[in-house]
Enzyme design. Structure first.
Site, mmCIF file in Angstrom:
data_model
loop_
_atom_site.group_PDB
_atom_site.id
_atom_site.type_symbol
_atom_site.label_atom_id
_atom_site.label_comp_id
_atom_site.label_asym_id
_atom_site.label_seq_id
_atom_site.Cartn_x
_atom_site.Cartn_y
_atom_site.Cartn_z
ATOM 1 N N LYS A 35 69.669 -7.108 62.097
ATOM 2 C CA LYS A 35 70.573 -5.935 61.305
ATOM 3 C C LYS A 35 69.645 -4.551 61.220
ATOM 4 O O LYS A 35 68.650 -4.864 60.370
ATOM 5 C CB LYS A 35 71.482 -6.540 60.133
ATOM 6 N N ASP A 61 74.796 -1.677 60.707
ATOM 7 C CA ASP A 61 75.851 -1.752 59.611
ATOM 8 C C ASP A 61 75.433 -0.423 58.893
ATOM 9 O O ASP A 61 74.614 -0.221 57.815
ATOM 10 C CB ASP A 61 75.082 -2.814 58.551
ATOM 11 N N LYS A 63 78.504 1.208 57.636
ATOM 12 C CA LYS A 63 79.347 1.115 56.923
ATOM 13 C C LYS A 63 79.938 2.779 56.728
ATOM 14 O O LYS A 63 80.218 3.063 55.769
ATOM 15 C CB LYS A 63 79.035 0.780 55.431
ATOM 16 N N ASP A 66 85.129 7.574 55.907
ATOM 17 C CA ASP A 66 85.270 9.248 55.935
ATOM 18 C C ASP A 66 86.872 9.214 56.399
ATOM 19 O O ASP A 66 87.653 8.291 56.508
ATOM 20 C CB ASP A 66 84.569 9.861 56.615
ATOM 21 N N THR A 124 79.026 -7.306 48.193
ATOM 22 C CA THR A 124 78.412 -8.568 47.541
ATOM 23 C C THR A 124 77.725 -8.074 46.282
ATOM 24 O O THR A 124 77.427 -9.126 45.507
ATOM 25 C CB THR A 124 77.429 -9.464 48.438
ATOM 26 N N ARG A 215 65.425 -10.526 52.708
ATOM 27 C CA ARG A 215 64.387 -10.886 52.010
ATOM 28 C C ARG A 215 63.948 -11.922 52.153
ATOM 29 O O ARG A 215 62.628 -12.005 52.354
ATOM 30 C CB ARG A 215 64.350 -10.175 50.527
#
Length: 239
Positions: A35, A61, A63, A66, A124, A215
Site C-alpha cells: 500500500k 490509497d 482517499k 471532491d 479506523t 508498523r
C-alpha cells in the site's frame, strides 16, 4: 458465508523512496500487495509510485474526496499506474462514486484488468465521539453500514472498514463486495492511533478479503519474518 482467503497488504508509510524500495524488496513474495498512500505519493511523486507498482500488486490509497468531476478526472490521471485497488471517500456521495466507476470502466475498456474501486466508510481512527464532533450522531457501525449500502449501490467494488464492521456488512451486503480492513494489529502490538482494531486471525475469521498492516511489519527488526508470521496466522485462521 463462503470461506475466503484473506490476503495481506503491507502499508509502506514513508516519505523516502529508498526506504519504500527497501521494504518492498524485502517483502516481495511475503505479502500479497503493498500500500502506498498520501505520504509517499506527495513526497516522491507518481513516477515513484508507478515504479513500485511495476513489481508488486499495489493498493493506491489516496482517499479522493471532491466534486464528482474532479474525482473522476483524478482517477483518469491515475489510471496509467494500474493499481489493483484504489480508494475514494464514501462521504463524497453516490454521484461521485458512480462517476468514478464509469471513468475506470472507460479507462480500462481495452482488456486490461480494471482497478477495484473501494469506498472508505469511517476511518479506523474514529469512534462515536469523533463522529459526533463532525455532526454524525450515530455509532461507527451504523454509519459504516449506511455508507456501505449507498456506495455499493452506486458502483463501488468494495469498502474500506474496520474489522468490527465486517460481520454487519456481510449481513447487509453479502459476500460480493471486497472488504479491505486496516487497523490490524498482531497480538502484543501497539495500537498507535487506531481505535477500532483486531488481530489478523480475528479479521480473517470475520470475513475480510484483505487486511492492511503497517508498523507491525515495517518497524519489525525483520519485516519479512513479521509478514510471514502474519501470513501463517491468516492461513491457520481459515483451516
Amino acid at each position: 458465508m463462503s470461506i475466503r482467503r484473506t490476503r495481506l497488504i503491507a502499508a509502506l508509510d514513508t516519505a523516502s523512496h529508498d526506504q519504500a524500495q527497501h521494504w518492498a524488496a524485502a517483502l516481495e513474495g511475503k505479502v500479497d500487495a503493498i500500500k502506498l498512500g498520501l505520504e509517499f505519493t506527495y513526497a516522491c511523486g507518481l513516477d515513484a509510485v508507478k515504479s513500485l507498482a511495476a513489481r508488486q500488486e499495489l493498493f493506491l490509497d489516496l482517499k479522493l474526496h471532491d466534486i464528482p468531476n474532479t474525482v473522476a478526472s483524478g482517477l483518469r490521471a491515475l489510471a496509467p499506474i494500474q493499481p489493483s485497488l484504489m480508494t475514494i471517500h464514501a462521504l463524497g456521495g453516490a454521484e461521485m462514486i458512480s462517476r468514478s466507476r464509469a471513468v475506470l470502466e472507460e479507462a480500462f475498456d481495452d482488456g486490461r484488468k480494471r482497478p477495484k474501486l473501494l469506498a472508505v466508510t469511517v476511518l479506523t481512527s474514529m469512534n462515536e465521539e469523533s463522529l459526533a464532533e463532525i455532526g454524525i450522531n450515530t455509532t461507527p457501525l451504523k454509519e459504516v453500514v449506511r455508507l456501505g449500502r449507498m456506495a455499493v449501490r452506486a458502483g463501488a467494488d468494495g469498502l474500506v472498514c474496520s474489522a468490527h464492521e465486517i460481520t454487519a456488512l456481510r449481513d447487509a451486503l453479502g459476500d460480493g463486495p471486497e472488504l479491505v480492513v486496516p487497523g490490524i494489529r498482531p497480538a502484543g502490538s501497539s495500537t498507535d492511533d487506531q481505535k477500532r482494531i483486531m488481530t489478523p486471525a480475528q479479521a480473517a475469521r470475520a470475513g475480510a478479503d484483505w487486511i492492511v498492516v503497517g508498523r507491525p511489519i515495517t518497524r519489525a527488526n525483520d519485516p519479512a519474518a513479521a509478514a510471514q508470521a502474519i501470513q501463517d496466522e491468516l492461513q491457520a485462521a481459515t483451516l
